[in-house]
Design a protein around this motif. Structure first.
Motif, PDB file in Angstrom:
ATOM      1  N   ALA A  30     -22.459  -3.853 -83.581  1.00  0.00           N
ATOM      2  CA  ALA A  30     -23.101  -2.793 -84.352  1.00  0.00           C
ATOM      3  C   ALA A  30     -24.542  -2.600 -83.917  1.00  0.00           C
ATOM      4  CB  ALA A  30     -23.036  -3.114 -85.846  1.00  0.00           C
ATOM      5  N   VAL A  31     -25.251  -3.701 -83.665  1.00  0.00           N
ATOM      6  CA  VAL A  31     -26.638  -3.597 -83.204  1.00  0.00           C
ATOM      7  C   VAL A  31     -26.685  -2.976 -81.814  1.00  0.00           C
ATOM      8  CG1 VAL A  31     -28.787  -4.852 -82.814  1.00  0.00           C
ATOM      9  CG2 VAL A  31     -27.199  -5.638 -84.579  1.00  0.00           C
ATOM     10  N   GLY A  56     -25.967   0.650 -82.228  1.00  0.00           N
ATOM     11  CA  GLY A  56     -26.906   1.315 -83.119  1.00  0.00           C
ATOM     12  C   GLY A  56     -28.316   1.386 -82.596  1.00  0.00           C
ATOM     13  N   LEU A  73     -29.964   2.868 -87.397  1.00  0.00           N
ATOM     14  CA  LEU A  73     -29.758   1.440 -87.641  1.00  0.00           C
ATOM     15  C   LEU A  73     -31.047   0.656 -87.401  1.00  0.00           C
ATOM     16  CD1 LEU A  73     -26.803  -0.802 -86.797  1.00  0.00           C
ATOM     17  CD2 LEU A  73     -29.018  -1.447 -85.892  1.00  0.00           C
ATOM     18  N   ILE A 127     -32.963   0.506 -90.609  1.00  0.00           N
ATOM     19  CA  ILE A 127     -32.316  -0.436 -91.524  1.00  0.00           C
ATOM     20  C   ILE A 127     -32.600  -1.866 -91.087  1.00  0.00           C
ATOM     21  CG2 ILE A 127     -30.103  -1.170 -92.484  1.00  0.00           C
ATOM     22  CD1 ILE A 127     -30.958   1.628 -93.331  1.00  0.00           C
ATOM     23  N   ALA A 128     -32.566  -2.104 -89.786  1.00  0.00           N
ATOM     24  CA  ALA A 128     -32.796  -3.448 -89.254  1.00  0.00           C
ATOM     25  C   ALA A 128     -34.225  -3.918 -89.518  1.00  0.00           C
ATOM     26  CB  ALA A 128     -32.500  -3.478 -87.761  1.00  0.00           C
ATOM     27  N   THR A 155     -30.566  -6.900 -88.764  1.00  0.00           N
ATOM     28  CA  THR A 155     -29.212  -6.452 -89.094  1.00  0.00           C
ATOM     29  C   THR A 155     -28.344  -7.610 -89.562  1.00  0.00           C
ATOM     30  OG1 THR A 155     -29.379  -4.671 -87.460  1.00  0.00           O
ATOM     31  CG2 THR A 155     -27.170  -5.274 -88.206  1.00  0.00           C
ATOM     32  N   ALA A 175     -24.031  -3.455 -96.867  1.00  0.00           N
ATOM     33  CA  ALA A 175     -24.767  -3.411 -95.608  1.00  0.00           C
ATOM     34  C   ALA A 175     -23.838  -3.099 -94.444  1.00  0.00           C
ATOM     35  CB  ALA A 175     -25.474  -4.743 -95.373  1.00  0.00           C
ATOM     36  N   ILE A 221     -24.403   0.058 -91.980  1.00  0.00           N
ATOM     37  CA  ILE A 221     -24.668  -0.269 -90.583  1.00  0.00           C
ATOM     38  C   ILE A 221     -23.609   0.361 -89.678  1.00  0.00           C
ATOM     39  CG2 ILE A 221     -24.659  -2.181 -88.928  1.00  0.00           C
ATOM     40  CD1 ILE A 221     -26.025  -3.827 -91.230  1.00  0.00           C
ATOM     41  N   CYS A 268     -24.303   4.042 -89.343  1.00  0.00           N
ATOM     42  CA  CYS A 268     -25.452   4.279 -88.469  1.00  0.00           C
ATOM     43  C   CYS A 268     -25.059   4.136 -86.997  1.00  0.00           C
ATOM     44  CB  CYS A 268     -26.576   3.296 -88.806  1.00  0.00           C
ATOM     45  SG  CYS A 268     -27.418   3.632 -90.372  1.00  0.00           S
ATOM     46  N   ALA A 269     -24.273   3.106 -86.681  1.00  0.00           N
ATOM     47  CA  ALA A 269     -23.839   2.902 -85.303  1.00  0.00           C
ATOM     48  C   ALA A 269     -22.952   4.058 -84.836  1.00  0.00           C
ATOM     49  CB  ALA A 269     -23.102   1.566 -85.178  1.00  0.00           C
TER      50      ALA A 269
END
Length: 422
Positions: free
Chosen positions: A131-132, A135, A279, A282-283, A346, A357, A361, A364-365
């Protein structure tokens, strides 16, 4: 690890897809790796263009090719690409091999990410790391523009963050040397990374001793000097890239002061990191929450220094003036290397807020991937001036649709496999 005391509810998350389990090569991670490799093979461009021409020209000149335009400019990535390029050149596939090198860099970064999250006792499964990856701007520059510096930059910064966490946990001479070596390499990959150096070395003084600080600083100076010595020994000048390679860099107003550049890099529709790749916003919130909630002095020191280093890197771009937008860029690519901050923030949100979350997340990704694919596949009257509002607007004015985006991407993948398979 003592640094893991802030991990909160990480161990309550079930399944290797989120929590990650006790070993890196788990079933979910291997499945995710095969899927990622398939996507890169199906859609990856494996080409060198734009700024990548600068790094390739330097690499070729360093390897002895006739490349008069080659100059040393953010040349550290070329050292990573060198073995891939040499191997690929044997079969006349040098540019393709650089794309492979970018994917390998991303793969090693995933492993370093897993180790970093393990040391912090945070969720480290493929859904978290994936996801990171999707994102942030990193994925676009692994798949579609692999000759740029960003995959290697993200790798180096992640390894440096891991070395910092390991130092804070052990505070040994060996850990100080490892930290210093990673820190010393960073400015050669991207000049802005020089702003990270004091912040990543500061914990050696705050948590260790003056002797360990000197050891880490000496290792950093040694690594930097060795990287710089190569172009010096080969007579390759340190200079701005020639206009013949990258007209944008020369004509874009480099080194002209703009105090609002950092704000524009985060919040504008044109290239704002937080709007193109939400993201990351959010992170950052998750990262700040982790700092506020951790009771471990070592963890807090490490996180504060990573955060301050990232903030200082952002501040560096005040001196770039009109070039802050990074040209024809997906999101704010100059900040792609701050991957460890986004990763930690994240993962902390995953561990603390779990399903809520995870849902936010994932959305967002998915948004970032849709925007990136839209930009890559093209659209009528496409321009480097277009902001994320223009790309999203295509789906509201009828010029584009999600099924059309999926179909276009699928056709690209199908044509690629038709060429690959006999």
């Amino acid at each position: 690890s003592d640094l893991g005391s802030s991990g909160g509810n990480a161990l309550r998350l079930g399944g290797g897809w989120i929590n990650g389990g006790g070993r890196f090569l788990s079933g979910p991670m291997m499945i995710s790796g095969f899927v990622a490799a398939g996507i890169v093979v199906s859609l990856g461009t494996f080409r060198v263009f734009g700024d990548g021409l600068v790094y390739l020209a330097f690499l070729r000149r360093a390897l002895g090719y006739d490349e008069p335009l080659g100059v040393a400019y953010q040349f550290g990535t070329s050292y990573w690409n060198a073995p891939f390029y040499v191997a690929g050149s044997v079969i006349d596939r040098g540019e393709l091999a650089i794309g492979v090198g970018s994917f390998v860099a991303a793969s090693v970064m995933v492993y370093a990410s897993w180790k970093l999250l393990e040391d912090l006792a945070l969720p480290r499964g493929p859904l978290v790391i994936g996801a990171v990856f999707l994102g942030t701007p990193v994925w676009f520059y692994v798949v579609f523009e692999p000759s740029y510096t960003h995959s290697v930059d993200a790798l180096m910064q992640t390894c440096a963050a891991l070395a910092l966490v390991r130092f804070a946990s052990g505070q040994t001479v060996a850990s100080a040397v490892r930290l210093g070596l990673w820190v010393g390499v960073l400015p050669t990959v991207r000049y802005a990374n020089v702003m990270l150096v004091p912040w990543l070395l500061l914990p050696t003084l705050l948590l260790g001793t003056r002797r360990l600080t000197l050891v880490a600083a000496a290792a950093a100076a040694t690594a930097f000097s060795l990287f710089v010595a190569i172009p010096l020994a080969l007579g390759i000048p340190f200079a701005q890239p020639p206009a013949a390679l990258t007209p944008r860099i020369v004509s874009g107003g480099s080194f002209s002061f703009d105090v609002l550049a950092p704000v524009k890099m985060l919040f504008t529709l044109h290239r704002g990191l937080f709007l193109w790749t939400p993201l990351t916003l959010i992170a950052v919130v998750g990262f700040l929450l982790m700092i506020a909630r951790t009771r471990n002095r070592q963890t807090r020191t490490v996180l504060v220094c990573i955060g301050m280093g990232s903030l200082s890197t952002l501040a560096f771009y005040v001196v770039l003036g009109g070039s802050w937008d990074a040209g024809f860029s997906f999101s704010q690519r100059f900040l792609a290397g701050l991957f460890p901050l986004f990763l930690i923030g994240t993962a902390f949100l995953f561990s603390t807020y779990q399903r809520l979350a995870g849902t936010v997340i994932a959305l967002c990704a998915a948004f970032s991937v849709a925007v990136g694919l839209t930009m890559f596949n093209g659209y009528p009257r496409q321009s480097s001036r277009d902001g994320v509002d223009h790309l999203v607007g295509l789906y509201f004015n009828g010029e584009r649709s999600i099924p059309q985006l999926v179909a276009t991407t699928g056709v690209r993948a199908r044509e690629r496999w038709r060429r690959l398979l006999p």
